[in-house]
Write a protein that holds these residues in place. Sequence first.
Motif, PDB file in Angstrom:
ATOM      1  N   ALA A  86     124.568  -4.490  40.652  1.00 19.25           N
ATOM      2  CA  ALA A  86     125.245  -5.791  40.611  1.00 19.25           C
ATOM      3  C   ALA A  86     124.629  -6.169  38.736  1.00 19.25           C
ATOM      4  O   ALA A  86     125.445  -6.312  38.306  1.00 19.25           O
ATOM      5  CB  ALA A  86     124.516  -6.509  41.497  1.00 19.25           C
ATOM      6  N   TYR A  89     127.356  -4.005  36.729  1.00 17.95           N
ATOM      7  CA  TYR A  89     128.202  -4.355  36.919  1.00 17.95           C
ATOM      8  C   TYR A  89     127.941  -5.890  35.817  1.00 17.95           C
ATOM      9  O   TYR A  89     129.043  -6.407  34.731  1.00 17.95           O
ATOM     10  CB  TYR A  89     128.535  -5.362  37.855  1.00 17.95           C
ATOM     11  CG  TYR A  89     129.836  -6.281  38.206  1.00 17.95           C
ATOM     12  CD1 TYR A  89     131.223  -5.694  38.164  1.00 17.95           C
ATOM     13  CD2 TYR A  89     129.951  -7.561  37.729  1.00 17.95           C
ATOM     14  CE1 TYR A  89     132.375  -6.628  38.065  1.00 17.95           C
ATOM     15  CE2 TYR A  89     131.323  -7.882  37.745  1.00 17.95           C
ATOM     16  CZ  TYR A  89     132.349  -7.578  37.610  1.00 17.95           C
ATOM     17  OH  TYR A  89     133.716  -8.619  38.082  1.00 17.95           O
ATOM     18  N   ILE A 126     131.178  -5.217  50.744  1.00 20.80           N
ATOM     19  CA  ILE A 126     129.742  -5.798  49.372  1.00 20.80           C
ATOM     20  C   ILE A 126     130.061  -4.774  48.168  1.00 20.80           C
ATOM     21  O   ILE A 126     130.626  -5.865  47.543  1.00 20.80           O
ATOM     22  CB  ILE A 126     128.640  -5.203  50.637  1.00 20.80           C
ATOM     23  CG1 ILE A 126     128.129  -6.012  51.448  1.00 20.80           C
ATOM     24  CG2 ILE A 126     127.628  -5.082  49.546  1.00 20.80           C
ATOM     25  CD1 ILE A 126     127.296  -5.546  52.083  1.00 20.80           C
ATOM     26  N   GLU A 128     133.100  -4.383  46.949  1.00 20.53           N
ATOM     27  CA  GLU A 128     134.196  -4.493  46.025  1.00 20.53           C
ATOM     28  C   GLU A 128     133.371  -5.847  45.263  1.00 20.53           C
ATOM     29  O   GLU A 128     133.997  -6.548  44.295  1.00 20.53           O
ATOM     30  CB  GLU A 128     135.250  -4.886  47.144  1.00 20.53           C
ATOM     31  CG  GLU A 128     135.653  -3.972  47.854  1.00 20.53           C
ATOM     32  CD  GLU A 128     137.414  -4.919  48.373  1.00 20.53           C
ATOM     33  OE1 GLU A 128     136.450  -5.552  48.892  1.00 20.53           O
ATOM     34  OE2 GLU A 128     137.713  -3.457  49.083  1.00 20.53           O
ATOM     35  N   GLU A 129     132.319  -6.968  45.826  1.00 17.58           N
ATOM     36  CA  GLU A 129     132.322  -7.936  45.063  1.00 17.58           C
ATOM     37  C   GLU A 129     130.952  -7.116  43.532  1.00 17.58           C
ATOM     38  O   GLU A 129     130.947  -8.317  43.258  1.00 17.58           O
ATOM     39  CB  GLU A 129     130.920  -8.251  45.688  1.00 17.58           C
ATOM     40  CG  GLU A 129     132.195  -9.658  46.978  1.00 17.58           C
ATOM     41  CD  GLU A 129     132.239 -10.426  46.429  1.00 17.58           C
ATOM     42  OE1 GLU A 129     132.118 -10.487  44.923  1.00 17.58           O
ATOM     43  OE2 GLU A 129     133.936 -11.096  46.843  1.00 17.58           O
ATOM     44  N   ILE A 130     130.850  -6.021  43.669  1.00 14.37           N
ATOM     45  CA  ILE A 130     129.886  -5.722  41.919  1.00 14.37           C
ATOM     46  C   ILE A 130     130.392  -4.505  41.453  1.00 14.37           C
ATOM     47  O   ILE A 130     129.905  -3.660  40.906  1.00 14.37           O
ATOM     48  CB  ILE A 130     128.485  -5.592  43.218  1.00 14.37           C
ATOM     49  CG1 ILE A 130     128.312  -4.438  43.899  1.00 14.37           C
ATOM     50  CG2 ILE A 130     127.916  -6.812  43.228  1.00 14.37           C
ATOM     51  CD1 ILE A 130     127.108  -4.657  44.412  1.00 14.37           C
ATOM     52  N   THR A 131     131.582  -4.346  41.931  1.00 11.29           N
ATOM     53  CA  THR A 131     131.968  -3.256  41.358  1.00 11.29           C
ATOM     54  C   THR A 131     133.281  -3.330  41.093  1.00 11.29           C
ATOM     55  O   THR A 131     133.745  -4.637  41.125  1.00 11.29           O
ATOM     56  CB  THR A 131     132.237  -1.761  42.156  1.00 11.29           C
ATOM     57  OG1 THR A 131     133.675  -2.045  43.752  1.00 11.29           O
ATOM     58  CG2 THR A 131     131.158  -1.386  42.438  1.00 11.29           C
ATOM     59  N   VAL A 132     134.252  -2.937  40.081  1.00 10.98           N
ATOM     60  CA  VAL A 132     135.480  -3.191  39.460  1.00 10.98           C
ATOM     61  C   VAL A 132     136.975  -2.352  40.149  1.00 10.98           C
ATOM     62  O   VAL A 132     137.641  -2.408  39.926  1.00 10.98           O
ATOM     63  CB  VAL A 132     135.636  -3.006  37.605  1.00 10.98           C
ATOM     64  CG1 VAL A 132     135.235  -3.939  37.329  1.00 10.98           C
ATOM     65  CG2 VAL A 132     135.275  -1.871  37.932  1.00 10.98           C
TER      66      VAL A 132
END
Lengths: 549, 549
Positions: A86, A89, A126, A128-132
């Motif tokens: 995170a 990111y 999970i 997907e929320e902290i990567t591109v």
Amino acid sequence: MKESLSIADYLTRRLQTEGIEYVFGVPGDYALPLFSAFRKGGIETINTCDEQGAGFAADAYARIRGIGAACVTYCVGGLKIANAVAEAYAEKSAVVVISGAPGISERKKDPLLHHKVRSFESQRKIFEEITVGATVLDDPETAASEVDRMIELARRYHRPVYIEVPRDLMSLPCRPPAPRQMAEESDPQALAEALEEARQMLLASRFPLILADVEIHRFGLQKELVQLTETTGIPVAATLLGKSVIAETHPHYVGVYEGATGRAEVHDYVEASDCLLLLGVFLTDITVGGSSASLDMSRCIYATSEKLSIRHHSFEGVRLEDFVRGLLKLGIEKKVLPGIAASRTEAIRKVPARPQDRITVQSLFAEINRILSPEILVVADVGEALFGASDLIIREPTEFLSPAYYASLGFAIPASVGAALANPRLRPLVLVGDGAFQMTGMELSTAARFGLSPIVILLNNRGYSTERHMLDGPFNDLLDWNYCRLPEFLGAGRACQVRTNQELALTLQAALSQKDSFWLIEVRLSPHDRSPALERLAHRLAPQRRTNP
Amino acid sequence: MKESLSIADYLTRRLQTEGIEYVFGVPGDYALPLFSAFRKGGIETINTCDEQGAGFAADAYARIRGIGAACVTYCVGGLKIANAVAEAYAEKSAVVVISGAPGISERKKDPLLHHKVRSFESQRKIFEEITVGATVLDDPETAASEVDRMIELARRYHRPVYIEVPRDLMSLPCRPPAPRQMAEESDPQALAEALEEARQMLLASRFPLILADVEIHRFGLQKELVQLTETTGIPVAATLLGKSVIAETHPHYVGVYEGATGRAEVHDYVEASDCLLLLGVFLTDITVGGSSASLDMSRCIYATSEKLSIRHHSFEGVRLEDFVRGLLKLGIEKKVLPGIAASRTEAIRKVPARPQDRITVQSLFAEINRILSPEILVVADVGEALFGASDLIIREPTEFLSPAYYASLGFAIPASVGAALANPRLRPLVLVGDGAFQMTGMELSTAARFGLSPIVILLNNRGYSTERHMLDGPFNDLLDWNYCRLPEFLGAGRACQVRTNQELALTLQAALSQKDSFWLIEVRLSPHDRSPALERLAHRLAPQRRTNP
């Protein structure tokens, strides 16, 4: 790449072609074959004490080399690095997260395999929320293309991606990747229009100024920045997250701008500008001072990888790199602008400190500043370590690392492991508080194991001092470890405690001359002593009275 | 509760009415007012070295007390405990995660506030994957009801929930909660039908057997289990995750069943049953041996909190508690069943170990078994620590804690902090490998700070020995710390290294008699020595040859 490689070998080779020499992680049964494949393919695996350390190390590696990688096992490893990813990111660092996972054939009927949380999709969701980009290599036909796609996303956005490798497919041959579209180019007309408008604003300006931030590091535009300021004479300020985007000894450099929480002379200088060229800037509460920053957008040219705005309108399809390079070709005449020298950050050198006096935050940073050289990379953790470090004068571009926006405690020591491997010519000088040290300081074990020699300056003020000044209670206290006994505990390294300015100077000298192991220098500070930067920040971040129950 | 409480105070009071005396966490600016509110309200805050430790401690507390809580700051704290919360989800532990967060008024226009990842929803979305309920207390009108709803979900499913508290609302008065529906009851007809069918199967059975697992702990049905076996004579086996669900000295207790990876006599005994009553069982690969378990469902009565199946059909709307209590009322006559004594786990006592001999895994666990008493709670980490511990004879119910299914390394030491506070009458005996110790062992600092005195037995075999036997490489190695120097480093506790059986026995005796601090006992084991359980497991979990690239 015509021969048929296994998925694991293809992944290994692609990491190598990206220049990745080390993968950070902790093995586990689902990931073991990946660790083995990396080593066979010539990538060294660096196993940290805890996965968290691997995440921070890979982030630091990526900040320096453009891209880095961490390898973990399913969930029990992956979820331990969620926070570090995170951070990557939030602060734009291209970390490729590779997770071993249960085999596709094992997933039928949704059995309870060890390390599973809710479903076999949980970990991917999970991430997907902290990567591109997040993918599961569940098909040998598309696996290679998916690896390429992820690496391209990481490269393009300078943000993390997630590649999950089911263990039953790792050794299967994969189809060579489909040819990929070239990276998008800027819209030439939008670019030309934006550049022309920028040119006119800069020409009409009496006092233009560049504010440069982290994306200049990430997109490798440091040289262009130097060229831009040198050909135009426009001075440069940096944000705290962008600190060292230009050598801070450069005659056109103004200092670190942090809105109303930063140094007053830099603040006044920046806000006096009638044309601000914001390059790769994150307008965060920490780095630009949040609502305290009074940047008037009607005098701003604001270019990042995600948007380009001039005054109150924006342009679609213009890439940061193209815009910055375009600025160089505008033929703006060099002006001599007033007041640069006056704003230069010399305050740090002016502290009177007698050798026998107790070390203060100010005398500590003055001494650190004195010993900085182009062979040293400063890695600052969060808190006083960072705020005190903001006034250090960094000699070379990108020789200052810190999570100045996401601000996760515990970054610096594991980051120094990643940084030292990313650039072996630089010796990390780590600045860390006792709170952060108690989180991840044991990763000095990793430094010792792999022959690295960071110098760690531990600012020991017995607790979370940033918070102590906001709202205090026993929850801000820590046990006061005998930090300088660490080498006996680890069986490696050197350490000592210093209390006076003279002890500090002599110890730093010794540490600089002995490069064969890490040094831990515990600096005993008064819990009530703090830097002017922290003073201002703590005041602003303190919970408002009405929110205190 | 008629007076108008603030959101923070209401939350505090609700935690208290649930019996929560301690909240584990690390403060941060968004969460500071919560820490302050807890303390004012009489809940002690236990700050761990790293948030990860707080997550494991809260999990252990919840395993013992039925519910526990962790408090963290936004993202940099919350995401650090994602893994520990996932473990609580996977193994059914009611951890209430409370996260401070940016104020609702601060979120307008989506600014870049420190600690934010992608959006202000990111953290909540991540926790939705690893909890049974996630809420943001963004409205004083509904906040109290939402707190109640979350606690009810945690209590009902024995799984974690997530409560996010925006800092600008913490001190606002909240509306008293809406009256909530009573917990659902079982469908009386389905319950009666299922019980009658179970009765007939048990009556017709020549050799019925109960296999009891973790939900018997979580739903507090240990006494009912004892009553069931004592009134019916049906013997009881446990899974590894459920170990100590009944006193292992009970004459009806058979041992730990782990499918083909467990002890042969228990395996044979269980699989010979013609009517298996599975109570609260997770059919996981570790605890039931995955595909190696050959449980024939046509002879099973399978009751959990999530489903009730008899043979190949299932019943809707029957609660585990009601079914178990219903079994007690069936009036099944007591039978004397053959072979229980023969299967009892006495193997561990039979190891010949001479005082001057080097300690082996077997002699270590024999000695530990010898000193167990009803005043000791065994907390086992993952790896040899767990597999060796499976044969220990635990005297009282729920005096064995281990993450036997999710299997996250690093659980045991922070868990011992939570366990000691959850039940101060028990002294934790922690079994941990060197790999897990290097992850979270420094939480002994937390034990020292709060006056706790776990006895930690460190199985030092210089690396990840479970993995070493699957696929070896330098990634399975660790730096060999001088573990017994820890007290000098921390300035607290006692430690020593033992090599012979005599040294071990004497040191354990000393540790048991000195209860004023933690003890760390480093046991030097040969890297090649391993327990029979690990031998079998490592063999089964090893990557299949074809998956080794």
